[in-house]
Design an enzyme around this catalytic site. Sequence first.
Site, mmCIF file in Angstrom:
data_model
loop_
_atom_site.group_PDB
_atom_site.id
_atom_site.type_symbol
_atom_site.label_atom_id
_atom_site.label_comp_id
_atom_site.label_asym_id
_atom_site.label_seq_id
_atom_site.Cartn_x
_atom_site.Cartn_y
_atom_site.Cartn_z
ATOM 1 N N THR A 186 74.346 -22.689 -11.856
ATOM 2 C CA THR A 186 74.158 -24.136 -12.033
ATOM 3 C C THR A 186 72.658 -24.400 -12.029
ATOM 4 O O THR A 186 71.884 -23.622 -11.474
ATOM 5 C CB THR A 186 74.780 -24.942 -10.880
ATOM 6 O OG1 THR A 186 74.162 -24.503 -9.677
ATOM 7 C CG2 THR A 186 76.269 -24.745 -10.783
ATOM 8 N N GLU A 331 81.335 -24.936 -12.466
ATOM 9 C CA GLU A 331 82.321 -24.376 -11.524
ATOM 10 C C GLU A 331 83.752 -24.483 -12.046
ATOM 11 O O GLU A 331 84.678 -23.961 -11.456
ATOM 12 C CB GLU A 331 82.217 -25.105 -10.172
ATOM 13 C CG GLU A 331 80.950 -24.801 -9.379
ATOM 14 C CD GLU A 331 79.780 -25.728 -9.720
ATOM 15 O OE1 GLU A 331 79.787 -26.319 -10.812
ATOM 16 O OE2 GLU A 331 78.863 -25.847 -8.889
ATOM 17 N N LYS A 438 74.072 -48.083 -3.738
ATOM 18 C CA LYS A 438 74.806 -48.834 -2.709
ATOM 19 C C LYS A 438 74.057 -50.132 -2.417
ATOM 20 O O LYS A 438 73.007 -50.124 -1.817
ATOM 21 C CB LYS A 438 74.971 -48.002 -1.440
ATOM 22 C CG LYS A 438 75.953 -46.861 -1.645
ATOM 23 C CD LYS A 438 75.648 -45.674 -0.772
ATOM 24 C CE LYS A 438 76.213 -44.428 -1.410
ATOM 25 N NZ LYS A 438 75.242 -43.350 -1.578
ATOM 26 N N TRP A 443 79.326 -50.619 -4.180
ATOM 27 C CA TRP A 443 78.771 -49.580 -5.029
ATOM 28 C C TRP A 443 78.543 -50.103 -6.445
ATOM 29 O O TRP A 443 79.369 -50.836 -6.986
ATOM 30 C CB TRP A 443 79.739 -48.392 -5.112
ATOM 31 C CG TRP A 443 79.736 -47.562 -3.870
ATOM 32 C CD1 TRP A 443 79.155 -47.862 -2.670
ATOM 33 C CD2 TRP A 443 80.351 -46.292 -3.714
ATOM 34 N NE1 TRP A 443 79.374 -46.867 -1.774
ATOM 35 C CE2 TRP A 443 80.100 -45.889 -2.378
ATOM 36 C CE3 TRP A 443 81.080 -45.452 -4.543
ATOM 37 C CZ2 TRP A 443 80.569 -44.676 -1.880
ATOM 38 C CZ3 TRP A 443 81.543 -44.241 -4.050
ATOM 39 C CH2 TRP A 443 81.289 -43.853 -2.732
HETATM 40 P P1 ADP Z 1 74.522 -29.033 -13.577
HETATM 41 O O1 ADP Z 1 74.448 -29.989 -12.440
HETATM 42 O O2 ADP Z 1 74.023 -27.690 -13.295
HETATM 43 O O3 ADP Z 1 74.074 -29.611 -14.873
HETATM 44 P P2 ADP Z 1 77.083 -28.964 -14.732
HETATM 45 O O4 ADP Z 1 76.505 -28.810 -16.054
HETATM 46 O O5 ADP Z 1 78.205 -28.145 -14.328
HETATM 47 O O6 ADP Z 1 76.045 -28.710 -13.674
HETATM 48 O O7 ADP Z 1 77.357 -30.500 -14.510
HETATM 49 C C1 ADP Z 1 78.501 -31.010 -13.953
HETATM 50 C C2 ADP Z 1 78.347 -32.473 -13.716
HETATM 51 O O8 ADP Z 1 78.018 -33.174 -14.917
HETATM 52 C C3 ADP Z 1 79.619 -33.139 -13.250
HETATM 53 O O9 ADP Z 1 79.818 -32.952 -11.879
HETATM 54 C C4 ADP Z 1 79.349 -34.599 -13.610
HETATM 55 O O10 ADP Z 1 78.563 -35.249 -12.643
HETATM 56 C C5 ADP Z 1 78.549 -34.489 -14.872
HETATM 57 N N1 ADP Z 1 79.415 -34.715 -16.031
HETATM 58 C C6 ADP Z 1 79.967 -33.811 -16.840
HETATM 59 N N2 ADP Z 1 80.665 -34.397 -17.826
HETATM 60 C C7 ADP Z 1 80.576 -35.728 -17.629
HETATM 61 C C8 ADP Z 1 81.088 -36.892 -18.295
HETATM 62 N N3 ADP Z 1 81.808 -36.809 -19.391
HETATM 63 N N4 ADP Z 1 80.795 -38.094 -17.765
HETATM 64 C C9 ADP Z 1 80.039 -38.210 -16.658
HETATM 65 N N5 ADP Z 1 79.517 -37.168 -15.999
HETATM 66 C C10 ADP Z 1 79.774 -35.943 -16.471
#
Ligand code: ADP
Length: 539
Positions: A186, A331, A438, A443
């Site tokens: 990540t 993940e 917040k 929220w």
């Molecule tokens: P990194 O934080 O390393 O970029 P990821 O690429 O796995 O990790 O990102 C996952 C996160 O991206 C999710 O937990 C979420 O917060 C955000 N995310 C992914 N797809 C969407 C979506 N369609 N809408 C909003 N948030 C998203």
Amino acid sequence: MYGLMQQRELLISGLIEFAQKNHADTEIISRRVEGDIHRSNWAEVGKRSQQIAHALKRMDLAVGSRVATLAWNGYRHLELYFGVSGTARVLHTINPRLHPDQLAWIVNHAEDEVLCFDMTFLPLVQALHAKTPTVKHWIALCDTHQLPKDSGIPGLQSYEGWIGQEDSAFDWPQFDENTASSLCYTSGTTGHPKGTLYSHRSTLLHAFGAALPDVMNLSATDSVLPVVPMFHVNAWGLPYSCAMVGAKLVFPGPAMDGKSVYELIEQEHVTFAAGVPTVWQMLLSHMKPLGVRFSSLKRTVIGGSACPPSMIHAFKQDHGVEVLHAWGMTELSPLGTLCSLKNKHMSLPLDQQMKIRLKQGRSFFGVDLKILNDQGQLQVHDGQSYGDLYAKGSWVINKYFKQAQSPLIDGWFPTGDVATMDEDGYMQVVDRTKDVIKSGGEWISSIDIENIAVSHPSVAMAACIAIADPKWDERPIVVVVVKPGLVLSKEELLAFYVGKTAKWQIPDDVIFVDAIPIGATGKILKNKLREDLLKREAP
Ligand code: ADP
């Protein structure tokens, strides 16, 4: 009593064997680093991945060793996907946009033994190689005549030289489907990056799930353009799903600007594309002033961060392209949900269908989701009440690579997202836990505030962040990049919010900037943005 059926392990080599045999002449197209277009097919990818298998054997690389890539989306990267994992070694795809110190940390943590890189990243590798003692073999993804003379990298070989003389027939080994297949870290916005180690089984089940009609609906009639990088959660599993169904693959290489992507879509009759919103923003901005349209594109998956409703509308209304909004995480391999309608929605008016399409979607067989409220109880599914989102399933992480402790809570993976769920199981991300604002005990979703801003015709990009407030704890402000050649005042944008959101959710301020920092995976870096703004205020 056991069933009396054959036991065939779910292995990545099975995918390439299938595609090579059944979709031999289906094309694999790549824009190379040099700018030209390279044409290959599943038969070639199959043969060359077997040459890789021989070359790895010749290196005497133990089963389970990590072979890293620093590479764009292209045919050689695809061959490594199958050649490395197919022989029970682990393909470690590294995000080249990370900071060099982070890259060195990741290579050392993964103990990579081979590192294959596109020539774009030669300077990066030159800076890296002295700091990564575990890497014994450096391979440049090029022809032998393209190798630089004095690279300074010990034993540097070309990819074509490395595999060129090998036999193109290899007996793929059979082994336990739970064997590790690939590794992805990540981006680690907080703390060190963490490695997600996929297995052959999780990868194949994810590939099956992703190809389902209600998910990506992939088939041998598709021409698929993964703009999402192969170093970002395996390009959302598309290389595997496309091999499984025998789809044509079209790789953009390093050219992900609007003009190059548009040309590739048209030239290669792309029917399906996938990427993060920032990439599609560049594409739409390129097309609009030219007044051009897509001739073949039917569907596009948009995910990685929230897809603004204005983008879904633009694709649908201006181009007749269906946007499939998806949510996922490294993940989760990465697919958690995808937004497609149910039978009962088909008779709804278009505007009501659109309301559903704006959500991140519903889970499909293989992933299970739950939302817990502040008291740790299951949140009601009313589409309004929000809470912490958890996931579990066949392609969800159990433990991070080399970490003794599991991140799971009662068997569920805490995603770090705050979300709602409606009666039909459609999930909507309110925010990342750390980005939610917040204000006075209530929220505010930064995503909602950003979506309204980018629906203003003069706004190119927007990010909503919290500022400390003595009375309300936090209040939202919106940072905006205005489209080139257009003007927008703070008053005009704030007036635009009236009637679109509750009064108390309207941002307190608008800050105009030339650019908003984007991270290695194309997402807005809110931490960096906060720091930049503080620096601006300091003098
Ligand atoms: P990194 O934080 O390393 O970029 P990821 O690429 O796995 O990790 O990102 C996952 C996160 O991206 C999710 O937990 C979420 O917060 C955000 N995310 C992914 N797809 C969407 C979506 N369609 N809408 C909003 N948030 C998203």
